[in-house]
Design an enzyme around this catalytic site. Structure first.
Site, short mmCIF file in Angstrom:
data_model
loop_
_atom_site.label_atom_id
_atom_site.label_comp_id
_atom_site.label_asym_id
_atom_site.label_seq_id
_atom_site.Cartn_x
_atom_site.Cartn_y
_atom_site.Cartn_z
N CYS A 25 0.84 -1.20 0.00
CA CYS A 25 0.00 0.00 0.00
C CYS A 25 0.88 1.24 0.00
O CYS A 25 2.11 1.17 0.06
CB CYS A 25 -0.93 0.02 1.20
SG CYS A 25 -0.06 0.12 2.78
N CYS A 91 41.26 -22.47 -17.63
CA CYS A 91 41.24 -23.75 -16.94
C CYS A 91 40.36 -23.68 -15.70
O CYS A 91 39.79 -22.63 -15.38
CB CYS A 91 42.67 -24.16 -16.53
SG CYS A 91 43.41 -22.97 -15.38
N CYS A 94 41.00 -21.03 -13.12
CA CYS A 94 40.46 -19.71 -13.47
C CYS A 94 39.01 -19.60 -12.98
O CYS A 94 38.61 -18.57 -12.44
CB CYS A 94 40.48 -19.50 -14.99
SG CYS A 94 42.14 -19.49 -15.72
N ASP A 511 10.34 24.34 -34.16
CA ASP A 511 11.44 24.68 -35.06
C ASP A 511 10.98 24.40 -36.48
O ASP A 511 10.17 23.50 -36.70
CB ASP A 511 12.66 23.83 -34.70
CG ASP A 511 13.77 23.98 -35.71
OD1 ASP A 511 14.19 25.12 -35.96
OD2 ASP A 511 14.22 22.95 -36.26
N ASP A 709 14.65 19.32 -33.50
CA ASP A 709 15.37 18.09 -33.84
C ASP A 709 16.88 18.26 -33.99
O ASP A 709 17.60 17.28 -34.11
CB ASP A 709 14.83 17.50 -35.15
CG ASP A 709 15.26 18.32 -36.36
OD1 ASP A 709 15.40 19.55 -36.22
OD2 ASP A 709 15.46 17.73 -37.44
N ASP A 713 18.86 23.08 -31.34
CA ASP A 713 17.59 23.13 -30.62
C ASP A 713 17.75 22.69 -29.15
O ASP A 713 16.83 22.89 -28.35
CB ASP A 713 16.55 22.21 -31.28
CG ASP A 713 16.10 22.73 -32.63
OD1 ASP A 713 15.84 23.95 -32.71
OD2 ASP A 713 16.02 21.94 -33.59
#
Length: 825
Positions: A25, A91, A94, A511, A709, A713
Site C-alpha cells: 500500500c 582452466c 580460473c 522549429d 530536432d 535546438d
C-alpha cells in the site's frame, strides 16, 4: 532515429534502481522512501508501488547500505541473478578464482562460473559495477550478457509465480471460509438454517467448527498479513497488513474468548465473529489476486517491446553462416535476414533489399524500403525480401533496448501530484488506527448494549475499510499504462514528470527546418519558357550545378538523378560573384542565377512575373536559367513542408493550443509558411542562441512545449517547460528533451499532448475515488449513520468495499490501453 550508445556525462550525481518486495500500500511506499533517504549519500528516493522499484540518486550511493535500509524497514530486496560474460579463463583454476572473487563482493549470495560457456551467474543484491570490478581485480574481463531480456523474463516469471500462489491461497481460503459463512451468517439470515444447526450439531459445536476453519484460514493463507503487518506495527510503521492483522485478530480474539471463556465477557455480549475474520482475509486475498492480474496487464507494453527482440541471429563467420544467440552478436558482424524474420540487432544493409515493418518502433504502419546503405533497427519485421547487414549496435546499445529503458524510467517516475498523496499516506495508517481506537472507546462509553460488541465490530470495520491500497496505486498504474500506450504510438516520455507538465501546455513552439519541413532542400518548381524541353533544361542546369557544393545546387542535381537524366559534359565553368554561374554544357552556354543576373545579361524576365510573385508568396527564392542567350526557365528550390504538418497544426488548434514557429529563416519566408499552415506566432531570423530568448518570451503567453530536432535546438528544448525532440533528429536534441517522438510524423505532438491529458484525467479520477471512498466510508464504518438510521457497516462488507476500491482504480487505469488520438482532417 540515431540513438547509438553514448558515453555517460560526467556528473556528481549517481542513480541506482532497487527492486523492493513486500510493499502492499501507499504507506509501505512512504516507509521505504523514508528509510532510503536516511542513508548517508542519498539525495532523493522515489518508490513506485506498481513497479515495485525504488529509484535513488545522490553523490555517493552504497548499494549494500541501501539494501540494508530497505530490509531494516521490514521489506525485501530480491536476489536477482545477473549473467556475466567472462573473458580470459583457460582452466578450472580460473573458474575457481573468478567464483571466489565474485563471492567476496558484498551482497552476493551465490556465484557459479561455467568454463565452457565462459559465463557466470551471480545471485544477490550486489550492483553490476562491483561485480565487473571484482572480476577485473582477479585478472579477467567481464561484461553483462543480455541483461534486458534476462531481467524481463525473470520478472515475468516471478509475477506469474506470485499470481499463481495468490490464486492457490485464495481458493484454499474460500473453501475454508464458505462453511464458516454459511454456519454463522446463514443462521442470522435464515431461520431454517438456524434451526437446522441447533437441531443437529448445536451452537457450541458450530462455534468450534468455525474456530477450526477460521484458524486454518488465518494461519494458512492469511499468515502473510501477520508476518508483515505485526513486525511493521512493532517498528511503529504500520501498513495495510498491520490494519488487516489487527482487525482480524480483534474479531478472532473476541470470538476465542466467547467460545472458550464466555464468563469473562459481560452478560449479553457473548457472540462470535469468526466469519468476519475469515471472510475479511478471503476478500482481501481476492483483491490482491485481481490486483496482481491487473498489474501484469499494466506492463504489457514493456513485455511486447521485450518480445520484439530476436532470440537468435544468423551471422557470417569464417565464410560460413552460423546461428548464434543474439547476445553473442558483435558490432561489425555480418548478419543474414530472411523473409518474415525479425531484424536481430541494429545495423546497416550491405546487400539485398526488402521492405521492413517498423510500426512497433515508429508507430508508422507503412513498411519502409531498405536497400544497401539503409539503417535497420533490431526488433522490426522483414517482409518479403532477403538481405544482409553489418551490425552497428548490439545488446544494450540497440535502439530497442534504449526504448525499453526509457519507457521503464518513465513508468518508474513520480509525478508532482504524487507528492500530496505521499504526504497524506505517510500518516494515513496511524490515523486510521487512532480512529479505530476512538470508535471503540466512543461505542464502549456511549453505545447501546451490548456496547462492547458494537465497539469491537465498528472498530474492526474502520480498520478494514481504510486500507490505502487504492491511494498507492492511483498514480503509478496510470503512468505505467499511459507511457506504455505512448510507446506503442511512437511517443516516448523520457521523464514521467513530462506527463503532468505536458497536459498544462498552452503554447507549442516549433522549429521549422526538419520539424515542420523535411530538412532536405528539393527542386519544387520548374516552369519552362516556350520552346524548351523539361528534361533537356533540367539536365543542362544540373550539369552546371554539379560543379557547386551549395545546398540549392545539390537539390537540383538530386532532382535530375531521381528522373534518371544523363548529364552533359561541362567544359568550362565560372562563378559570377553575387549573380550566379555560367558554363558550357553539351556544347550549349548555360547561365543560372537570380533575376538581377538575367537583367545583367540583357534578358527580360517579365514573362515569369506572375510565377515569380507566386513563388515569393510561398517563401521561395526563384532562380532563372538561360540557354544560349535565351531565357529558358524559372525554378525554385525549397525545403518542402512535411505531409503531416498541416494536419498536425490543425490537431494542435483543435486542442485549444497556440502554435508558434521559431526559425533562422528570413521573415518573408517564415511568414509565408506561417500563412500557409495557419501558425499563430512567428519568430524569424533567430540565431541558435536566440532560440532560448524566443522561448522565454513565448512562455509569457503560457506554459510552453518546444519541438525541435537539431543540435542547435538543445538549449531551447531544455529551456521550455516541456522539450519534445523529433526522434529522427540528433542525439543531443534527444538527450535534452523530456519527450521523444520516434518518428518524424509531427501529428505525434498532438498525440502526446492528448495522451498526457488523458493520463492526468485518469489519475485525478483514481485519486478522487481513493480519497472520496475513504472520506465517505470511514465515518460510515465508525457508525455515524447509527443514531439517525440504525445502520452499521459489517466488517465483511468493509473488506469487500476495500478490495473493490483497488480493483476499480486498476480497471480505470487499464482503460488507457484503449487510448486513440482524435483524427483531425
Amino acid at each position: 532515429m540515431n540513438m547509438q550508445a553514448r558515453q555517460p556525462s560526467v556528473t556528481a550525481t549517481a542513480r541506482m534502481v532497487i527492486d523492493v518486495e513486500g510493499m502492499t500500500c501507499a504507506s509501505c511506499v512512504a516507509h521505504v522512501e523514508r528509510a532510503l533517504k536516511a542513508v548517508p549519500g542519498v539525495a532523493t528516493a522515489s518508490v513506485n508501488l506498481a513497479t515495485e522499484r525504488a529509484e535513488v540518486t545522490g553523490p555517493a550511493l552504497d548499494r549494500a547500505a541501501l539494501v540494508q535500509a530497505v530490509e531494516g524497514a521490514g521489506y525485501a530486496v530480491p536476489a536477482r541473478p545477473v549473467d556475466l560474460e567472462i573473458e580470459g579463463m583457460t582452466c578450472a583454476s580460473c573458474v575457481a578464482r573468478v567464483e571466489r572473487a565474485l563471492k567476496t563482493v558484498p551482497g552476493v549470495t551465490s556465484a557459479a562460473v561455467n568454463l565452457a560457456t565462459e559465463r557466470a551467474t551471480v545471485t544477490g543484491s550486489a550492483d553490476l559495477a562491483s561485480l565487473i570490478r571484482s572480476v577485473a581485480d582477479a585478472g579477467y574481463e567481464a561484461r553483462p550478457a543480455a541483461p534486458a531480456m534476462a531481467a524481463a523474463d525473470e520478472t515475468a516469471a516471478k509475477k506469474a509465480a506470485d499470481e499463481a500462489l495468490l490464486k492457490r491461497d485464495l481458493l484454499i481460503a474460500a473453501a475454508l471460509t464458505l462453511p464458516v459463512f454459511v454456519l454463522e451468517m446463514g443462521s442470522h439470515l435464515f431461520m431454517w438454517v438456524h434451526m437446522a444447526v441447533m437441531n443437529t450439531i448445536g451452537m457450541q459445536a458450530s462455534w468450534l467448527i468455525q474456530f477450526a476453519l477460521t484458524t486454518a484460514v488465518l494461519f494458512g493463507p492469511g499468515l502473510r498479513f501477520f508476518r508483515k503487518g505485526l513486525p511493521a506495527l512493532a517498528r511503529l510503521a504500520p501498513d495495510m497488513n498491520s490494519l488487516v492483522a489487527v482487525g482480524t485478530s480483534a474479531a478472532y480474539g473476541y470470538s476465542l474468548v466467547a467460545t472458550f471463556a464466555p464468563g469473562v465477557l459481560p452478560q449479553g455480549t457473548t457472540f462470535v465473529y469468526y466469519e468476519a475474520a475469515a471472510v475479511i482475509v478471503t476478500l482481501i486475498l481476492l483483491g490482491r489476486y485481481l490486483e496482481a492480474r491487473a498489474k501484469g496487464r499494466t506492463s504489457e507494453a514493456i513485455k511486447r517491446l521485450v518480445g520484439l527482440q530476436s532470440k537468435t541471429a544468423r551471422v557470417v563467420r569464417d565464410g560460413a553462416t552460423v546461428e548464434v544467440p543474439v547476445a553473442e552478436v558483435r558490432p561489425g558482424d555480418v548478419v543474414e535476414v530472411r523473409p518474415g524474420e525479425r531484424v536481430p540487432v541494429d545495423g546497416e544493409v550491405t546487400s539485398g533489399a526488402s521492405w521492413i515493418d517498423e510500426s512497433m518502433i515508429s508507430g508508422e504502419p507503412v513498411p519502409v524500403e531498405k536497400t544497401a546503405g539503409s539503417a535497420v533497427t533490431g526488433g522490426t519485421v522483414n517482409q518479403t525480401g532477403a538481405f544482409t547487414f553489418r551490425a552497428t549496435a548490439v545488446g544494450e546499445a540497440t535502439m530497442l533496448a534504449q526504448i525499453i529503458r526509457m519507457v521503464e524510467a518513465a513508468q518508474g517516475g513520480k509525478l508532482p501530484i504524487q507528492a500530496l498523496v505521499d504526504q497524506v499516506t505517510m500518516w494515513f495508517v496511524p490515523a486510521v488506527m487512532a480512529l479505530a481506537a476512538l470508535t471503540f472507546a466512543v461505542w464502549l462509553v456511549f453505545g447501546p448494549d451490548p456496547a462492547l460488541t458494537f465497539g469491537l465490530v465498528n472498530a474492526v470495520a474502520v480498520l478494514i475499510i481504510a486500507c490505502p491500497c487504492a491511494m498507492g496505486l492511483a498514480t503509478p498504474t496510470s503512468i505505467m499504462v499511459g507511457t506504455g500506450r505512448g510507446a506503442e504510438l511512437g511517443v516516448l516520455f523520457r521523464k514521467g514528470e513530462a506527463l503532468q507538465s505536458l497536459q498544462g501546455v498552452k503554447v507549442v513552439a516549433l522549429d521549422k527546418t526538419g520539424t515542420l519541413t523535411e530538412g532536405k532542400p528539393r527542386l519544387t518548381d520548374l516552369v519552362l519558357a516556350d520552346g524548351f524541353d523539361r528534361a533537356a533544361v533540367l539536365a543542362a542546369v544540373a550539369a552546371v550545378e554539379a560543379k557547386s557544393e551549395h545546398p540549392i545546387a545539390r537539390a537540383i542535381v538530386t532532382a535530375a538523378a531521381e528522373e534518371g537524366l544523363p548529364l552533359p559534359d561541362v567544359t568550362t565553368f565560372d562563378s559570377v560573384t553575387g549573380f550566379g554561374v555560367t558554363a558550357v554544357a553539351g556544347g550549349q552556354k548555360i547561365e543560372v542565377g537570380a533575376d538581377r543576373y538575367m537583367v545583367k545579361l540583357g534578358l527580360d524576365v517579365t514573362p515569369f512575373a506572375d510565377t515569380a510573385a507566386r513563388l515569393g508568396d510561398e517563401g521561395k527564392s526563384p532562380l532563372y536559367a538561360a540557354i544560349d542567350g535565351k531565357l529558358a526557365a524559372i525554378l525554385a528550390v525549397a525545403d518542402p513542408i512535411k505531409d503531416t504538418t498541416p494536419q498536425a497544426i490543425r490537431a494542435l488548434h483543435a486542442l485549444g493550443l497556440k502554435v508558434a514557429m521559431i526559425t533562422g529563416d528570413n521573415a518573408r519566408t517564415a511568414n509565408a509558411i506561417a500563412r500557409q499552415l495557419g501558425i499563430d506566432e512567428v519568430v524569424a531570423e533567430v540565431l541558435p542562441d536566440g532560440k532560448v530568448d524566443a522561448v522565454k518570451r513565448l512562455k509569457g503567453i503560457g506554459q510552453l512545449a518546444y519541438v525541435g530536432d537539431g543540435i542547435n535546438d538543445a538549449p531551447a528544448l531544455a529551456e521550455a517547460d516541456v522539450g519534445i525532440a523529433v526522434g529522427t533528429g540528433t542525439d543531443i536534441a534527444i538527450e535534452a528533451a523530456d519527450v521523444v517522438l520516434m518518428t518524424g510524423r509531427l501529428t505525434a505532438v498532438s498525440d502526446a499532448i492528448a495522451l498526457s491529458k488523458a493520463v492526468m484525467r485518469n489519475i485525478r479520477q483514481n485519486l478522487f475515488w481513493a480519497f472520496a471512498y475513504n472520506a465517505a466510508l470511514i465515518p460510515v464504518a465508525a457508525g455515524v449513520l447509527w443514531p439517525a438510521f440504525g445502520l452499521l457497516l459489517s466488517p465483511i462488507f468493509a473488506a469487500a468495499a476495500m478490495a473493490l476500491s483497488s480493483v476499480f482504480v486498476l480497471g480505470n487505469a487499464l482503460r488507457l490501453r484503449r487510448f486513440a488520438p482524435a483524427v483531425v482532417n
